[in-house]
Design a protein around this motif. Sequence first.
Motif, PDB file in Angstrom:
ATOM      1  N   LEU A   7       0.855  -1.182   0.000  1.00  0.00           N
ATOM      2  CA  LEU A   7       0.000   0.000   0.000  1.00  0.00           C
ATOM      3  C   LEU A   7       0.894   1.237   0.000  1.00  0.00           C
ATOM      4  O   LEU A   7       1.706   1.430   0.896  1.00  0.00           O
ATOM      5  N   LYS A   8       0.738   2.079  -1.050  1.00  0.00           N
ATOM      6  CA  LYS A   8       1.523   3.302  -1.164  1.00  0.00           C
ATOM      7  C   LYS A   8       0.631   4.495  -0.832  1.00  0.00           C
ATOM      8  O   LYS A   8      -0.409   4.684  -1.459  1.00  0.00           O
ATOM      9  N   VAL A  15       3.307   0.559   3.061  1.00  0.00           N
ATOM     10  CA  VAL A  15       2.919  -0.403   4.091  1.00  0.00           C
ATOM     11  C   VAL A  15       2.674  -1.756   3.443  1.00  0.00           C
ATOM     12  O   VAL A  15       1.940  -1.859   2.453  1.00  0.00           O
ATOM     13  N   GLU A  16       3.298  -2.774   3.982  1.00  0.00           N
ATOM     14  CA  GLU A  16       3.064  -4.138   3.484  1.00  0.00           C
ATOM     15  C   GLU A  16       1.890  -4.755   4.235  1.00  0.00           C
ATOM     16  O   GLU A  16       1.823  -4.681   5.472  1.00  0.00           O
ATOM     17  N   LEU A  17       0.963  -5.351   3.483  1.00  0.00           N
ATOM     18  CA  LEU A  17      -0.190  -6.037   4.062  1.00  0.00           C
ATOM     19  C   LEU A  17      -0.142  -7.506   3.668  1.00  0.00           C
ATOM     20  O   LEU A  17      -0.042  -7.831   2.475  1.00  0.00           O
ATOM     21  N   LEU A  29      -6.926  -9.314   2.598  1.00  0.00           N
ATOM     22  CA  LEU A  29      -5.841  -8.456   3.071  1.00  0.00           C
ATOM     23  C   LEU A  29      -5.921  -8.356   4.586  1.00  0.00           C
ATOM     24  O   LEU A  29      -6.971  -8.059   5.148  1.00  0.00           O
ATOM     25  N   ASP A  30      -4.804  -8.597   5.241  1.00  0.00           N
ATOM     26  CA  ASP A  30      -4.759  -8.507   6.701  1.00  0.00           C
ATOM     27  C   ASP A  30      -4.532  -7.041   7.087  1.00  0.00           C
ATOM     28  O   ASP A  30      -3.416  -6.521   6.973  1.00  0.00           O
ATOM     29  N   THR A  38      -0.682   3.336  10.096  1.00  0.00           N
ATOM     30  CA  THR A  38      -0.907   4.445   9.160  1.00  0.00           C
ATOM     31  C   THR A  38      -1.834   5.540   9.692  1.00  0.00           C
ATOM     32  O   THR A  38      -1.887   6.625   9.119  1.00  0.00           O
ATOM     33  N   GLY A  39      -2.578   5.244  10.735  1.00  0.00           N
ATOM     34  CA  GLY A  39      -3.575   6.197  11.209  1.00  0.00           C
ATOM     35  C   GLY A  39      -4.819   6.222  10.352  1.00  0.00           C
ATOM     36  O   GLY A  39      -5.653   7.126  10.477  1.00  0.00           O
ATOM     37  N   LEU A  40      -4.975   5.245   9.468  1.00  0.00           N
ATOM     38  CA  LEU A  40      -6.105   5.187   8.547  1.00  0.00           C
ATOM     39  C   LEU A  40      -7.035   4.023   8.888  1.00  0.00           C
ATOM     40  O   LEU A  40      -6.590   2.950   9.308  1.00  0.00           O
TER      41      LEU A  40
END
Length: 408
Positions: A7-8, A15-17, A29-30, A38-40
């Motif tokens: 995830l870019k 971030v790798e999921l 997706l975990d 990420t705060g998301l």
Amino acid sequence: MNKKALLKLEDGKKVELAILEGKCGPSALDIKDLYKNTGLFTYDPGFVSTAACSSSITFIDGEEGKLLHRGYEISQLIEHDFLSVVYLLLYGNLPTEQQYKGFVSQVQTLFKQVPKEIKHIIQAFPTNSHPMPILMACFSCLAASYHAQHGNNIADLSFGIAAIAQVPVIIAMIYNHISEQEFAEVSDELSYSRSFLKMISARSDATSVEALDKIFILHADHEQNASTAAVRLSGSTNANLFACITAGITALWGPAHGGANEAVIGMLEEIKHLGNIGQFIEKVKDGEFKLMGFGHRVYKNYDPRASELKKVCTKVLNDLGTHDNHLFEVAMELEKIALSDEYFIERKLYPNVDFYSGIILRAMGIPTNMFTPIFALARTTGWVAQWYEMKNSKENKIWRPRQLYIEN
């Protein structure tokens, strides 16, 4: 090798999921650490793309129109009786002959052990009440009794089996009350489905018993639907089994879920005659009316349960006949149109399980307001199996969805 997605974010952070793969169906997706990293949050109204748990009980392939219980196709299980399927859902395998006899004996013993307070609770309701809130009250009573004796401790499976064994007796008692009849005598000498049918009607013919048994099987569990999610969500707080089943009953009552088979009959009664179908269909296409009993949130192909119930429906109508022939003529014409009209084909609006179950129960002389309680009767098995699986999962934690806060 473990698969991962990258995830870019706009700020350049990556971030790798982890990609989790199940035995079959879509991978997931975990994202459990997404907010921490990420705060998301993710935004998924209705949870249409979210797996809230892992489960080995039921699998649906909506694109292919498949339904599996513990790895068995529903077309295989429909040839068994309901209690065999109950055993499968609870224990993970079909019973041997010895296991089956022992299980039937356990259920029959529990049949007559409905607490005496249940009778008083049912009698406290007006006879013109809908049976679903009465059923909620009855399970609230069981929840109180369970809590008084055991607190919120995890119980063994016998409590779940008690719920499965006693729900047909409770629903029959509710039916007797709202029909202003004496409570029927409970029989523990007949099959599960025949016993229930005898308590709510004078009939016990082979066609009706077989049809009811198959309806029970086809409604026993259906993955993470709204009522099952309600049971799991409630159970995640450590609420006891019967309290969680009450939550399931509440969710099931809605016309978008378990109440849909009642809505089918309401729609047929509104159309009334074959001559009115054309006008009704045009209003459906214009968005003025909704075609009840057609289409499904998950299935984008023919509902496999509907395929099986269509056969049952044909047999019931042929064997029993009915005094409401015009309704069934309307139903069969609607089915014909839905399977041939491009409008419905393009939108994958095939007849679903609610369409046929409502017609079958009506042909058997069962009042429309009892359709959803009968659904609840069957689905109690799934709720019990899902609750115990959740309670024994190492991943179990309190469910706490988040939100996207917006201005008024």
